[in-house]
Design an enzyme around this catalytic site. Sequence first.
Site, short mmCIF file in Angstrom:
data_model
loop_
_atom_site.label_atom_id
_atom_site.label_comp_id
_atom_site.label_asym_id
_atom_site.label_seq_id
_atom_site.Cartn_x
_atom_site.Cartn_y
_atom_site.Cartn_z
N HIS A 46 47.01 -20.62 50.30
CA HIS A 46 47.91 -21.72 49.90
C HIS A 46 47.10 -23.02 49.81
CE1 HIS A 46 52.10 -23.63 49.97
NE2 HIS A 46 51.27 -24.66 49.92
N HIS A 48 46.31 -26.54 46.89
CA HIS A 48 46.73 -27.25 45.67
C HIS A 48 45.49 -27.82 45.00
CE1 HIS A 48 51.17 -27.41 46.60
NE2 HIS A 48 50.68 -27.17 47.81
N GLN A 141 56.93 -28.92 41.31
CA GLN A 141 56.90 -29.92 42.39
C GLN A 141 58.06 -30.90 42.32
OE1 GLN A 141 53.75 -31.67 44.72
NE2 GLN A 141 55.84 -31.66 45.46
N HIS A 199 57.49 -23.12 47.76
CA HIS A 199 57.55 -24.13 48.83
C HIS A 199 58.99 -24.15 49.34
CE1 HIS A 199 53.64 -25.26 47.48
NE2 HIS A 199 53.56 -26.27 48.33
N GLU A 202 60.26 -27.80 53.32
CA GLU A 202 59.20 -28.64 53.89
C GLU A 202 59.81 -29.97 54.32
OE1 GLU A 202 55.77 -29.24 51.41
OE2 GLU A 202 54.53 -29.92 53.08
N ASP A 298 46.19 -25.85 52.13
CA ASP A 298 47.22 -26.68 51.50
C ASP A 298 46.60 -27.87 50.76
OD1 ASP A 298 49.84 -27.27 50.74
OD2 ASP A 298 50.24 -28.46 52.51
FE FE2 Z 1 51.85 -26.79 49.71
#
Ligand code: FE2
Length: 402
Positions: A46, A48, A141, A199, A202, A298
């Site tokens: 995971h 980005h 996102q 996701h 969070e 991440d």
């Molecule tokens: Fe993430």
Amino acid sequence: MSSGEVIDVVVDGERILHAGAGTARGVDGAEDGSGKLLLPAFVDGHVHLDKVLVRDELREHDGTLAGAIGAIHERKARYTVDDVRSRARSVIEASVQLGTTRLRSHVDVDTIGGLTPLEGVLAAGAECADIAEVLTVAFPQEGLLRDPGAYQLMEAAIEAGADVVGGMPHWEVDEASQREHVGLCFDLAERFDRDLDMHVDETDDGGVRTLEMVADEALRRSYIGRVVAGHVCSLAAAPQDYADRVIDKCLRAGISIAANPVTNLVLQGRQDRGLVRRGVTRVRELRAAGVNVLFGQDCIKDGFYPFGRGSMLEVALISAHATHLTSRSDLAFALRAVTEAPAQAWRLSDYGLKQGARADLQLLPVPTWEEALRLQPMPEKVWFKGRLVAESSVVSNLHRSN
Ligand code: FE2
């Protein structure tokens, strides 16, 4: 190996021919790793890559998830394919030098950046195909209902080469929209026969419960073993009866949990005073129930997190602090969370130190995994598909006066 067992590994081309007691020593071309730790290369399940290394160009914000997303908007609008490619490439290269040869990168897919983040990360992955394998997750996102046009871009992203369908249901404005978001992601995954990596929750708000929506949908559609839920912070703040129920559903649905304590330690709990929540999901309960739990990097120097260097050894160490992992079996769990667990989440059958596995290996200059965690050494050697792709040595001299 982490167990301290002495083994011989024979590699033939890209594959491990033999791993276990044997007689490879003395063979032409044999490498002597006596006293050192041979591990399968790490898997970063995971990350980005489209956002990495943009931090210096962002305005300061309040440190929350919403603050970071807002701060990145302006920079994302200015992304170019070459810009994303260049930043992603430098992190992939650094990750390989630190022992990681497989990365699964979420890439933003929304009406701000369009498909530019995906195209940039795909280009970086292609440029690095000789040293690493990079998979991409199309990640809405900005939401799907909150960002009209994003769903069509998600379809285009899959057609353009994204490997996995992402999601961000808790970002929608109400529960009905969250449920619709989850359904849309599963529709897309089924239509293109892709796995899901979303996701999920969070947030510190224990009332946000899209994890159960995801688990229910996976069970309803028999999408068993094909879903990863990332972050899942709110589960820690939710009541015990909800947590017990949804963890059981995750187990039955074969959902893997990508806990990302490194970022969430600094991102969550921002409004708490006194006892500040850690922002980390219920790793202990998930582990006890038998749910597959992985740790991801991440973020690397982006709007969410100012640190990170692509070191899964560092990720394992920080995650061990965040989730109270100290015993020998705890530390073995931390190793699994950056190796076998993400491999299981990817449904890899050719991972590990075993016959027939792809020869993605690393040799660390320490005798045990516990010492690797404590001392954080760079691997001396890293192999990808049987080929040596990185070497490092550290020279440090201590000058005494007597
Ligand atoms: Fe993430």
